[in-house]
Design an enzyme around this catalytic site. Structure first.
Site, PDB file in Angstrom:
ATOM      1  N   LYS A  48      -0.446   2.304   0.430  1.00 11.63           N
ATOM      2  CA  LYS A  48       0.219   1.480  -0.590  1.00 11.63           C
ATOM      3  C   LYS A  48       1.036   0.369   0.057  1.00 11.63           C
ATOM      4  O   LYS A  48       0.973  -0.792  -0.343  1.00 11.63           O
ATOM      5  CB  LYS A  48       1.135   2.352  -1.450  1.00 11.63           C
ATOM      6  CG  LYS A  48       2.138   1.562  -2.290  1.00 11.63           C
ATOM      7  CD  LYS A  48       3.212   2.459  -2.893  1.00 11.63           C
ATOM      8  CE  LYS A  48       4.248   1.667  -3.661  1.00 11.63           C
ATOM      9  NZ  LYS A  48       5.334   1.134  -2.830  1.00 11.63           N
ATOM     10  N   ASN A  49       1.837   0.723   1.083  1.00 11.51           N
ATOM     11  CA  ASN A  49       2.758  -0.259   1.670  1.00 11.51           C
ATOM     12  C   ASN A  49       2.025  -1.326   2.481  1.00 11.51           C
ATOM     13  O   ASN A  49       2.598  -2.359   2.791  1.00 11.51           O
ATOM     14  CB  ASN A  49       3.831   0.444   2.501  1.00 11.51           C
ATOM     15  CG  ASN A  49       4.827   1.199   1.620  1.00 11.51           C
ATOM     16  OD1 ASN A  49       4.946   0.900   0.426  1.00 11.51           O
ATOM     17  ND2 ASN A  49       5.511   2.166   2.179  1.00 11.51           N
ATOM     18  N   CYS A  54      11.232   0.610  -7.652  1.00 14.68           N
ATOM     19  CA  CYS A  54      12.122   1.774  -7.825  1.00 14.68           C
ATOM     20  C   CYS A  54      13.548   1.393  -7.454  1.00 14.68           C
ATOM     21  O   CYS A  54      13.764   0.673  -6.481  1.00 14.68           O
ATOM     22  CB  CYS A  54      11.691   2.920  -6.900  1.00 14.68           C
ATOM     23  SG  CYS A  54      10.095   3.635  -7.271  1.00 14.68           S
ATOM     24  N   ARG A  92      18.929  -3.005  -1.954  1.00 11.62           N
ATOM     25  CA  ARG A  92      17.795  -3.339  -1.080  1.00 11.62           C
ATOM     26  C   ARG A  92      17.730  -4.852  -0.998  1.00 11.62           C
ATOM     27  O   ARG A  92      16.862  -5.493  -1.581  1.00 11.62           O
ATOM     28  CB  ARG A  92      16.490  -2.768  -1.655  1.00 11.62           C
ATOM     29  CG  ARG A  92      16.536  -1.270  -1.840  1.00 11.62           C
ATOM     30  CD  ARG A  92      15.436  -0.780  -2.740  1.00 11.62           C
ATOM     31  NE  ARG A  92      14.192  -0.574  -2.033  1.00 11.62           N
ATOM     32  CZ  ARG A  92      13.051  -0.244  -2.624  1.00 11.62           C
ATOM     33  NH1 ARG A  92      13.001  -0.106  -3.940  1.00 11.62           N
ATOM     34  NH2 ARG A  92      11.961  -0.056  -1.957  1.00 11.62           N
ATOM     35  N   ASP A 128      10.672   8.085   2.854  1.00 13.58           N
ATOM     36  CA  ASP A 128       9.791   8.385   1.715  1.00 13.58           C
ATOM     37  C   ASP A 128       9.371   9.856   1.662  1.00 13.58           C
ATOM     38  O   ASP A 128       8.833  10.302   0.652  1.00 13.58           O
ATOM     39  CB  ASP A 128       8.505   7.542   1.801  1.00 13.58           C
ATOM     40  CG  ASP A 128       8.770   6.066   1.588  1.00 13.58           C
ATOM     41  OD1 ASP A 128       9.700   5.552   2.221  1.00 13.58           O
ATOM     42  OD2 ASP A 128       8.060   5.437   0.806  1.00 13.58           O
ATOM     43  N   ARG A 182       2.521   4.489  -9.438  1.00 14.29           N
ATOM     44  CA  ARG A 182       2.671   3.263  -8.640  1.00 14.29           C
ATOM     45  C   ARG A 182       2.248   3.502  -7.193  1.00 14.29           C
ATOM     46  O   ARG A 182       1.979   2.547  -6.462  1.00 14.29           O
ATOM     47  CB  ARG A 182       4.137   2.786  -8.631  1.00 14.29           C
ATOM     48  CG  ARG A 182       4.567   2.052  -9.898  1.00 14.29           C
ATOM     49  CD  ARG A 182       5.934   1.399  -9.720  1.00 14.29           C
ATOM     50  NE  ARG A 182       5.988   0.717  -8.439  1.00 14.29           N
ATOM     51  CZ  ARG A 182       6.874   0.997  -7.489  1.00 14.29           C
ATOM     52  NH1 ARG A 182       7.775   1.926  -7.645  1.00 14.29           N
ATOM     53  NH2 ARG A 182       6.854   0.330  -6.352  1.00 14.29           N
TER      54      ARG A 182
END
Length: 428
Positions: free
Chosen positions: A22-23, A116, A121, A306, A398
């Protein structure tokens, strides 16, 4: 609203395949903006973030097809349209559009990104990098305006080794004039993946994966084909699941090197792990021998933030008192309250969670407060006695592709249901 319903205490067995990262995907897709011909990226996970980025690229004139995990992007007709609202707000990684559009068009207007909520951040390091390259940045009506006459290579020192800032500066710098040096760069595998795509497109990048990245600007970038790396966070989630409820599970499509910190911690707890070239086998774990551990999250190659949430579920089954200290995101303990509803013995003190075990988890109605908290609750539901209902599952979707199908194939009793929201009665 849609919920997951899980009937727990089923033992799982078989092979589960990890999707693309995903990242990586959320940076590789915007990177295609920089090319002058079509870019094809294989292995993209079928997650909502990927569909949102597809829609954003189409908004600015891209032609995009996405099927069976393969996305082909033709960026030739793209223009620097402002993207102040709408899809931009749906995912945090929309900030990569800033670096890519600034690199190609020398201007961009991007709404402040969503995602999220994990506490502060900030994107100050991204902005610092863009300004060093010669861009003027202003915040007007909740959108970031980026403008540059031209981008010129610079030496940029990041105050924190931010993955997002490292990638975003790379995107802006590959077409800049001269040399850019990023110092204190983040070292995550996803950065190497993005650098590999850009290099295949004709960029000149050295040092990705180390703390110093050197980029020599080039005149133009062309299309290419690229396959994304496997998702190390998804793989780690499945490793923990295999330890908690597995009767022998093979996790396929992994790069074991990317999982070293997680594997070491699981072995410390007493989990047996057999490593192959591109797969990992976890035999049945005797939960009565699991030992408590202390974990401190760090930037790669340390233990990933994570994964502390899913690991908390396994910690609830270990003997003794485990501690998780999160040095990355201070607000990443919302799952603890939800796990307590399921009878976990856990509490939060500052940026540390303390989890005592072993606890017998009970099915309950819980809420996925963010993506990885949601993953933790799925694991807890698989382990708990009775039925667990997980709400706000859009967070989970997601980041985890085809999760229900993958778990079904192992023998899990999990289904997605649409329920009528229970409206709380209001009293005057």
């Amino acid at each position: 609203m849609d919920v997951y319903k899980i009937t727990g205490e089923n033992r799982l067995q078989g092979t589960i395949k990890v999707s693309g990262a995903k990242n990586s995907a959320v940076a590789l897709i915007p990177a295609s903006i920089l090319a002058n011909s079509p870019v094809t990226i294989g292995g993209i996970p079928e997650i909502s973030d990927a569909w949102t980025l597809k829609a954003l690229l189409e908004e600015i004139g891209g032609e995009v097809s996405f099927e069976n995990g393969k996305m082909t992007i033709d960026p030739t007709e793209m223009i620097a349209l402002p993207l102040p609202n709408g899809n931009v707000k749906k995912l945090r990684a929309s900030y990569y559009l800033m670096g890519a559009m600034l690199g190609r068009f020398k201007k961009a207007v991007i709404g402040l990104p969503g995602g999220c909520f994990l506490g502060p951040r900030p994107i100050d390091q991204h902005i610092k990098g863009f300004e060093a390259l010669g861009a003027k940045i202003t915040n007007e009506h909740g959108a970031i305006y980026l403008r540059a006459d031209e981008l010129i290579g610079a030496k940029i020192y990041l105050d924190v080794a931010s993955v997002g800032a490292t990638i975003n500066i790379m995107l802006a710098a590959v077409l800049a004039k001269g040399r850019t040096v990023i110092e204190n760069a983040a070292k995550e595998p996803e950065i190497i993946d993005v650098a590999t795509l850009l290099t295949n497109m004709g960029a000149n990048i050295k040092g990705a994966g180390t703390s110093v990245i050197r980029i020599e600007g080039v005149e133009e970038l062309h299309g290419t084909e690229h396959t994304i790396i496997p998702d190390r966070i998804e793989a780690s989630t499945f490793l923990i699941m295999a330890a908690a409820v597995g009767d022998g599970i093979t996790i396929d499509n992994v790069i074991p090197l990317h999982l070293e910190a997680v594997i070491a911690k699981l072995r410390e707890m007493g989990v047996k792990i057999e490593i192959g070239e591109e797969s990992i086998y976890v035999p049945k774990t005797d939960l009565s021998t699991l030992q408590a551990v202390d974990v401190k999250t760090l930037v790669y190659p340390g233990f990933p933030t994570d994964i502390q949430q899913p690991l908390a579920v396994l910690m609830s089954q270990a003997f003794g008192s485990s501690k998780v200290t999160d040095t990355i995101y201070t607000a990443r303990f919302k799952h603890i309250d939800e796990l307590r509803r399921m009878n976990a013995d856990a509490r939060v003190e500052g940026n540390t969670a303390i989890i005592k075990g072993p606890s017998r988890l009970h099915g309950s109605t819980v809420t996925a407060t963010d993506l990885r908290a949601g993953a933790a609750l799925v694991l807890a539901g698989l382990l708990a006695e009775g039925e667990t209902e997980i709400q706000d599952i859009y967070h989970i979707e997601r980041g985890y592709s085809s999760l229900i199908e993958k778990l079904h194939d192992l023998g899990a009793d999990i289904r997605r249901e649409t329920i009528v929201a229970r409206v709380a009665e209001t009293k005057e």
